[in-house]
Design a protein around this motif. Structure first.
Motif, PDB file in Angstrom:
ATOM      1  N   ASP A   1     -12.327  39.646 106.037  1.00 49.30           N
ATOM      2  CA  ASP A   1     -11.272  40.652 105.969  1.00 49.30           C
ATOM      3  C   ASP A   1     -10.982  41.298 107.322  1.00 49.30           C
ATOM      4  N   LEU A   2     -11.776  40.970 108.338  1.00 49.29           N
ATOM      5  CA  LEU A   2     -11.551  41.512 109.679  1.00 49.29           C
ATOM      6  C   LEU A   2     -10.477  40.679 110.374  1.00 49.29           C
ATOM      7  N   LEU A   3      -9.226  40.937 110.028  1.00 48.16           N
ATOM      8  CA  LEU A   3      -8.108  40.171 110.555  1.00 48.16           C
ATOM      9  C   LEU A   3      -7.777  40.579 111.976  1.00 48.16           C
ATOM     10  N   ALA A   4      -7.227  39.665 112.717  1.00 49.71           N
ATOM     11  CA  ALA A   4      -6.893  39.921 114.122  1.00 49.71           C
ATOM     12  C   ALA A   4      -5.643  40.782 114.216  1.00 49.71           C
ATOM     13  N   GLU A   5      -5.711  41.792 115.075  1.00 55.73           N
ATOM     14  CA  GLU A   5      -4.548  42.644 115.306  1.00 55.73           C
ATOM     15  C   GLU A   5      -3.430  41.826 115.935  1.00 55.73           C
ATOM     16  N   GLY A   6      -2.217  42.054 115.469  1.00 52.46           N
ATOM     17  CA  GLY A   6      -1.065  41.274 115.902  1.00 52.46           C
ATOM     18  C   GLY A   6      -0.726  40.138 114.969  1.00 52.46           C
ATOM     19  N   SER A   7      -1.554  39.883 113.945  1.00 57.75           N
ATOM     20  CA  SER A   7      -1.325  38.784 113.013  1.00 57.75           C
ATOM     21  C   SER A   7      -0.147  39.081 112.086  1.00 57.75           C
ATOM     22  N   PRO A   8       0.628  38.065 111.724  1.00 61.92           N
ATOM     23  CA  PRO A   8       1.662  38.249 110.701  1.00 61.92           C
ATOM     24  C   PRO A   8       0.995  38.326 109.328  1.00 61.92           C
ATOM     25  N   VAL A   9       1.369  39.320 108.544  1.00 62.27           N
ATOM     26  CA  VAL A   9       0.727  39.558 107.247  1.00 62.27           C
ATOM     27  C   VAL A   9       1.793  39.912 106.220  1.00 62.27           C
ATOM     28  N   GLU A  10       1.363  40.013 104.974  1.00 64.01           N
ATOM     29  CA  GLU A  10       2.220  40.505 103.902  1.00 64.01           C
ATOM     30  C   GLU A  10       1.473  41.587 103.132  1.00 64.01           C
ATOM     31  N   VAL A  11       2.168  42.669 102.846  1.00 62.12           N
ATOM     32  CA  VAL A  11       1.628  43.740 102.014  1.00 62.12           C
ATOM     33  C   VAL A  11       2.159  43.545 100.598  1.00 62.12           C
ATOM     34  N   ILE A  12       1.225  43.426  99.648  1.00 62.31           N
ATOM     35  CA  ILE A  12       1.585  43.192  98.250  1.00 62.31           C
ATOM     36  C   ILE A  12       1.591  44.536  97.522  1.00 62.31           C
ATOM     37  N   VAL A  13       2.748  44.886  96.947  1.00 63.82           N
ATOM     38  CA  VAL A  13       2.910  46.170  96.263  1.00 63.82           C
ATOM     39  C   VAL A  13       3.109  45.919  94.772  1.00 63.82           C
TER      40      VAL A  13
END
Length: 352
Positions: free
Chosen positions: A324-336
């Motif tokens: 879960d320690l993702l790299a800063e600057g990575s493209p992500v999606e927030v699930i709502v």
């Protein structure tokens, strides 16, 4: 013990309107908390109940008795102060016995009641010590025992834990809650600490600028805030303008009702963060694409700061793993998830 009823309480100081038309009923035996930021009027309201301040308008009732004209020392209330307010020249026993002696209680009864109060406050064996020989937590227990020993109808507590360190605050708030339930005494507690209020209260009144904005049980206050102030003050909350998420607002079925803008809100712990293109969540879930700006590990959880088209959202993941320690600057999606969404009128801040 007694119920408390406040009818139309207003109070002003030079240049400041501290309370405005406060209406409130506190039930017998209830642990009721006044919560709000500094200057919102919560301490003024508490001191008005105690009789230290006289309201400009309205009435204060203990049970069915209007006590507007009753002086503080005859209101049969016990007060626990923020700064302990123990007498430095008196022993623990003398501090706790002070109120009983002023009431001319017989000596044998004083010994019995002081011993009982000290045992409840976990101070037995410290009777002969003076305050300079006690820790901060012990001094606060002396103040609590002194308020309880007179067996008041109502116990009033003005931010009693604010001078203690974080760990001791957690211990003491649980002790206070247990003591209150053991005694069954009606208690009004003032704090600006949201977590403290959620932990110890039967009900909470959230205050702002001399008014009560919402009254409810801790779960109700946290899960169903009536306006954006309560939503933002009690716990962390993400806010996004409806036009900033575009189709997401329509997908969630938010009814704008002719409003130009609607504010959507959701708690960080309700959200899920995934790498771009790998998002689960089902057809009903809303996916907000973004860029991970910060990943903060605190032990039991990871907090992510995600830039979603200019809206900076906070996402929390409890019990994280190393993946879960993702790299800063990575493209992500927030699930709502739709059930996590709260909608507010952007102009008034009121819940839709």
């Amino acid at each position: 013990m007694s119920s408390i009823r406040l009818e139309g309480i207003s109070k002003s100081f030079p240049g400041v309107k501290a309370l405005e038309g406060v209406e409130l009923t506190i039930e017998k035996g209830e642990f009721f908390t006044l919560l709000g930021p500094s200057g919102c009027g919560k301490t003024t309201l508490l001191r008005t109940i105690a009789g230290f301040y006289t309201q400009d308008a309205g009435h204060v009732y203990l049970g069915e008795e209007c006590i507007d004209a009753v002086p503080p020392y005859r209101r049969d209330t016990g007060m626990v102060f923020q700064n302990y307010a123990v007498f430095p020249h008196m022993t623990v026993f003398e501090n706790v016995a002070f109120g009983l002696r002023n009431r001319r209680v017989p000596r044998q009864e004083i010994r019995r009641r002081v011993a009982k109060a000290l045992a409840m406050a976990r101070l037995s064996g410290l009777e002969r010590r003076t305050p300079d020989q006690l820790s901060g937590g012990q001094q606060q227990r002396v103040g609590l025992a002194r308020a309880m020993v007179i067996e008041p109808r109502v116990l009033l507590m003005d931010e009693p834990l604010s001078n203690l360190d974080a760990k001791l605050r957690i211990e003491m708030r649980l002790e206070i809650r247990d003591l209150q339930k053991q005694l069954g005494i009606t208690t009004v507690y003032v704090t600006h600490d949201q977590e403290e209020a959620l932990v110890i209260s039967d009900r909470i009144a959230v205050m702002k600028a001399g008014r009560i904005l919402q009254i409810g049980r801790p779960w109700e206050i946290y899960k169903n805030p009536r306006n954006t102030f309560v939503a933002s003050f009690v716990g962390a909350m993400n806010f996004v303008e409806a036009d900033a998420v575009g189709e997401a607002a329509a997908a969630l079925g938010v009814q704008a009702g002719g409003r130009e803008r609607v504010t959507l809100a959701f708690r960080p712990e309700e959200l899920t963060l995934c790498a771009a293109g790998s998002a689960p969540g089902g057809a009903a879930a809303v996916r907000l694409p973004g860029t991970l700006r910060k990943c903060t590990f605190t032990g039991p959880l990871i907090s992510y700061a995600v830039d979603c088209g200019g809206a900076l959202l906070t996402v929390e993941r409890h019990r994280p793993g190393s993946g879960d320690l993702l790299a800063e600057g990575s493209p992500v999606e927030v699930i709502v998830p739709p059930e996590a969404i709260l909608a507010f009128d952007s102009k008034t801040g009121e819940r839709l």
